[in-house]
Design a protein around this motif. Structure first.
Motif, mmCIF file in Angstrom:
data_model
loop_
_atom_site.group_PDB
_atom_site.id
_atom_site.type_symbol
_atom_site.label_atom_id
_atom_site.label_comp_id
_atom_site.label_asym_id
_atom_site.label_seq_id
_atom_site.Cartn_x
_atom_site.Cartn_y
_atom_site.Cartn_z
ATOM 1 N N ASN A 1 -13.253 5.563 -6.075
ATOM 2 C CA ASN A 1 -11.846 5.683 -5.690
ATOM 3 C C ASN A 1 -11.375 4.479 -4.885
ATOM 4 O OD1 ASN A 1 -11.459 8.134 -6.942
ATOM 5 N ND2 ASN A 1 -11.938 9.360 -5.137
ATOM 6 N N GLN A 2 -11.974 3.326 -5.143
ATOM 7 C CA GLN A 2 -11.643 2.159 -4.332
ATOM 8 C C GLN A 2 -10.198 1.699 -4.517
ATOM 9 O OE1 GLN A 2 -13.451 0.517 -1.932
ATOM 10 N NE2 GLN A 2 -14.721 2.359 -2.163
ATOM 11 N N LYS A 3 -9.578 2.026 -5.662
ATOM 12 C CA LYS A 3 -8.188 1.640 -5.906
ATOM 13 C C LYS A 3 -7.210 2.593 -5.228
ATOM 14 C CE LYS A 3 -9.019 -1.774 -8.825
ATOM 15 N NZ LYS A 3 -8.615 -3.162 -8.577
ATOM 16 N N CYS A 4 -7.717 3.691 -4.635
ATOM 17 C CA CYS A 4 -6.855 4.720 -4.054
ATOM 18 C C CYS A 4 -6.518 4.372 -2.606
ATOM 19 C CB CYS A 4 -7.527 6.087 -4.103
ATOM 20 S SG CYS A 4 -7.898 6.633 -5.790
ATOM 21 N N GLU A 5 -5.290 4.655 -2.238
ATOM 22 C CA GLU A 5 -4.835 4.438 -0.868
ATOM 23 C C GLU A 5 -4.826 5.775 -0.127
ATOM 24 O OE1 GLU A 5 -0.949 2.646 1.530
ATOM 25 O OE2 GLU A 5 -1.076 2.524 -0.660
ATOM 26 N N LEU B 1 -2.826 8.943 -1.030
ATOM 27 C CA LEU B 1 -1.379 8.756 -1.094
ATOM 28 C C LEU B 1 -0.871 9.055 -2.499
ATOM 29 C CD1 LEU B 1 1.138 7.774 0.462
ATOM 30 C CD2 LEU B 1 0.670 5.469 -0.429
ATOM 31 N N GLY B 2 0.173 9.889 -2.566
ATOM 32 C CA GLY B 2 0.784 10.211 -3.854
ATOM 33 C C GLY B 2 0.179 11.417 -4.519
ATOM 34 N N PHE B 3 -0.836 12.018 -3.920
ATOM 35 C CA PHE B 3 -1.480 13.181 -4.504
ATOM 36 C C PHE B 3 -1.565 14.290 -3.444
ATOM 37 C CE2 PHE B 3 -3.050 9.461 -6.709
ATOM 38 C CZ PHE B 3 -2.832 9.810 -8.035
ATOM 39 N N GLU B 4 -1.472 15.569 -3.890
ATOM 40 C CA GLU B 4 -1.453 16.705 -2.972
ATOM 41 C C GLU B 4 -2.847 17.243 -2.677
ATOM 42 O OE1 GLU B 4 1.117 17.717 -1.317
ATOM 43 O OE2 GLU B 4 2.352 16.190 -2.288
#
Length: 770
Positions: A636-640, A693-696
């Motif tokens: 998940n390295q691309k995830c903020e 960020l952007g996910f619940e």
């Protein structure tokens, strides 16, 4: 100019006298010269001044009427100076013409009663430069004695050289004014660019710098080629019994002075007439002498005559005129039209004397019918194929001497029969297929009462073939037009047009056509989605009519939009991008090699993987503070990260606490829990999870027990911090002695606190698994 004294060179020539005049040692000083300098310098003339009496020892030994001056140009002979002298006070002055581009020498002959002496001036009068010669106005002599030698492919010129010329300008001017110009340094030139059998004017001019002599002129006529007559264009003017011809002889073949002209009919020629060139006339003219046959075909041959060569002739056909003909229309009658087999119609008419051609016309019996030409003939009949069951009228016009008569019609119309033994073919059928229809047009045959159109798509059943029946209500109908609609685009079809006469329906010939493809459109119902089971992006869309392929575009993250693939499939899958990367896809269709518009890009962001939680790393713990890191999993390295959720407690010190921290509140990426009593004890327990960020959804929890947290020591052990503080305090105490007594109690308390912290640090070192 005055000359310095030099050794005198002289010779004495005895002519039977016993004594001669004696020269002084400075005789050379008594001679001077210079170029003429008024009104400007002229190097083609010198001004000579000498003192003959001052040159000899005894002036009475020479006679004034017995001396002379000699001059030598270049390597030539000495010649006497013939110009008159001008005596002034014992000095004699001469103006002498010289060749300025050559050296000159002077001699002086002095005679006495007993003999003579010759004095040669040692100084040379030098040649002048070319620019000085040109600027002084020296007149070059015109080149003389031009010699011309002509070869097959070149012309060689030569001439007598002009004194002092540095080059020669040679101009070769043809009859059309075209010039060939060369500049040469020798008195010869070779010309290779010239027209055969043309007269050229030759001009040669001597040149020095920017000064030119008069032009020398001559002429030359170049040899003709074997086919030189092809350049002629005789204008032939025939009459009833003779012919006249004119041609531009000088402009086309200026080297030819005579022509042999003869008139021939059917290979039989009359006696050739010789026509001489007359340069006083603009054109050469020939008129036949014998009487020619009227309205007959002849040829006239014009053969150039040139000594030593047999040249080809120019042949021009012509036709003599006809006498005036009265009542031409009556002479054409009768005009007949007869229908034969296979719809062939033969039109015939009466011959007219001196007719050059006949033009045949056809008129279809229809309301909008009009006369139209169908051909020409030199004979008195013409056959043409007609449309079955069509009524025609025919007419003929005759041309005599370029004048055409009125049309003469046949007495009766003719109807072409229909052939029942072969399949019917619609006459002049024009078919124009489009994407979903075909427009048909053909000529109606008068004996047909109805038509049936049958169109079948390739591979379809008989009952699926659309068509139309056309009943002929107006017998005068000439042309039929129909449009068959509801066809499939880019599809092959077969077509038959059946004709029905009064009795039977005729068999029909089968023709084929193909509907065209529509302009490409964007595929509809594009679906783009992430398949959680396969971890691929599934794409599907509706087909585009006549498309031969599709282009798939994608836009991944911050990269540029680009073509990902070309396919013929309506559904396709691609590997999913990394978690939390935005993706979008679009599709365009290719029809007839042309790419159509692209769909809007549709996509989403790949959700983060939640198979396992983040990695919990203890960075430091002391007193009631714990510093740790929750690291994002590698996949998940691309995830903020948006926020962190922690639960923590210490057995025997506190109940479970819970806290949520926004990612923006972290200190250098680290989470700090500063309300954690007994944080350094073994009973400490922390668990945490992250929300992207952007996910619940939240990630799974990770705790200090699973996995066992890792302690990272940075810049020495943080447990020594209180000891360092104590050392600093001690230093301050030593420096500020004046405050030692006042601060002693506080320093003692601090020292006690350091001793306590040190014991806890020792416990942490003895029990690292907390």
């Amino acid at each position: 100019m005055k000359l310095q004294s030099i050794v005198i060179l002289f010779s004495l020539i005895s002519i039977a006298y016993s004594a001669v005049p004696t020269l002084k040692a400075d005789a050379a000083d008594k001679v001077s010269w210079k170029f003429k300098d008024r009104p400007k310098q002229d190097v083609s003339k010198i001004l000579l001044e000498w003192e003959p009496f001052a040159m000899v020892e005894d002036k009475s030994s020479i006679a004034s009427d017995e001396w002379s001056v000699l001059i030598q140009s270049g390597d030539g002979e000495y010649t006497p100076v013939t110009t008159n002298s001008r005596p002034r006070g014992g000095k004699y002055k001469y103006t002498i013409d010289i060749v300025p581009c050559q050296d000159h020498h002077l001699k002086f002959v002095l005679k006495g009663s007993d003999g003579e002496v010759v004095f040669e001036l040692p100084e040379v009068i030098p040649a002048s430069s070319s620019d000085l010669i040109a600027s002084s106005g020296f007149n070059l002599e015109m080149p003389a004695n031009i010699q011309i030698e002509q070869n097959e492919d070149s012309v060689a010129l030569s001439w007598d050289a002009s004194l002092c010329a540095t080059s020669y300008l040679v101009v070769f001017m043809g009859p059309d004014g075209k010039e060939i110009e060369n500049e040469v340094t020798e008195n010869t030139a070779t010309i290779t660019e010239f027209e055969a059998c043309s007269q050229y004017d030759v001009y040669v001019t001597a040149v020095i710098d920017e000064s030119y002599s008069d032009e020398a002129y001559d002429t030359i006529s170049t040899h003709p080629s074997a086919s030189a007559a092809e350049k002629l264009d005789p204008k032939v003017s025939p009459s009833i019994n003779s012919v006249k011809a004119q041609w531009d002889a000088y402009g086309k073949l200026s080297c030819v002075n005579a022509y042999a002209v003869k008139v021939c009919k059917d290979g039989v020629c009359g006696e050739a007439a010789t026509v001489e060139l007359d340069n006083t006339l603009p054109v050469l003219e020939f008129t036949s002498t014998g009487e020619l046959d009227q309205c007959s075909d002849y040829t006239m041959s014009v053969k150039p005559i040139y000594e030593g060569k047999d040249l080809a002739e120019k042949v021009v056909p012509f036709r003599t005129l006809s006498p005036p003909v009265q009542d031409v229309n009556i002479k054409l009658m009768p005009v007949n039209a007869v229908a034969g087999d296979e719809q062939m119609i033969t039109v015939s008419w009466s011959a007219v004397q001196c007719a050059s051609a006949y033009e045949i016309f056809q008129h279809v019996s229809a309301p909008d019918g009009d006369w139209e030409t169908i051909g020409t003939s030199e004979a008195t009949e013409l056959s043409i194929k007609g449309v079955p069951c069509t009524e025609y009228r025919y007419g003929v016009k005759v041309s005599i001497d370029g004048v055409q008569s009125d049309i003469v019609e046949a007495e009766a119309a003719v109807m072409t029969p229909i052939d029942n033994s072969v399949p019917y073919v619609a006459s002049n059928l024009i078919s124009e297929p489009s994407t979903d229809s075909i427009e048909l047009s053909w000529d109606h045959a008068k004996c047909i009462t109805s038509y049936r159109i049958k169109i079948c798509k390739d591979g379809s059943a008989e009952e699926e073939c659309p068509g139309e029946t056309i009943e002929i209500e107006d017998p005068s109908t000439h042309n039929l037009t129909r449009t068959i609609e509801n066809l499939s685009p880019c599809s092959g079809y077969s077509m038959q047009i059946f004709a029905t006469t009064d009795t039977d329906e005729l068999a029909a010939e089968t023709t084929t056509f193909e509907t065209s493809a529509p302009a490409p459109t964007a595929p509809e119902n594009l679906s783009v989605g992430l398949n959680a089971e396969t971890n691929k992006i599934d794409i599907s869309f509706e087909p585009v009519a006549c498309a031969t392929g599709y282009k798939v575009y994608h836009h991944i993250g911050d990269s540029e939009e680009e073509v990902l693939d070309e396919t013929t499939d309506l559904s396709i899958s691609f590997d999913s991008p990394e978690p939390c990367v935005q993706f979008s896809y679009g599709v365009s269709a290719i029809v007839n090699g042309e790419e159509g518009p692209k769909t809007d890009l549709i996509g989403d962001k790949v959700p983060p993987k939640n198979g396992e939680g983040p990695k919990l790393i203890i960075d430091d713990k002391f007193n009631s503070t714990v510093i740790f890191i929750l690291e994002t999993p590698d996949f998940n390295q691309k995830c903020e990260i948006e926020e962190y959720h922690m639960k923590y407690r210490n057995l025997g010190h506190m109940d479970e606490q819970e806290r949520t921290v926004a990612a923006s509140d972290l200190l250098e990426g680290k989470i700090v829990l500063d309300d954690f009593p007994g944080a350094a004890d073994n009973g400490m327990f922390i668990e945490g999870r992250i929300k992207y960020l952007g996910f619940e959804s939240w990630s799974p929890f990770v705790s200090t027990k699973n996995p066992i947290p890792e302690i990272v020591v940075e810049d020495g052990n943080s447990i020594l911090v209180p000891i360092v503080i104590g050392v600093l305090v001690a230093v301050v105490v030593l420096v500020i002695v004046i405050f030692f007594i006042v601060k002693r109690k506080r320093s003692q308390d601090k020292y006690d606190a350091e001793i306590g912290d040190g014991s806890e640090s020792k416990k942490l070192k003895d029990n690292p698994e907390v």
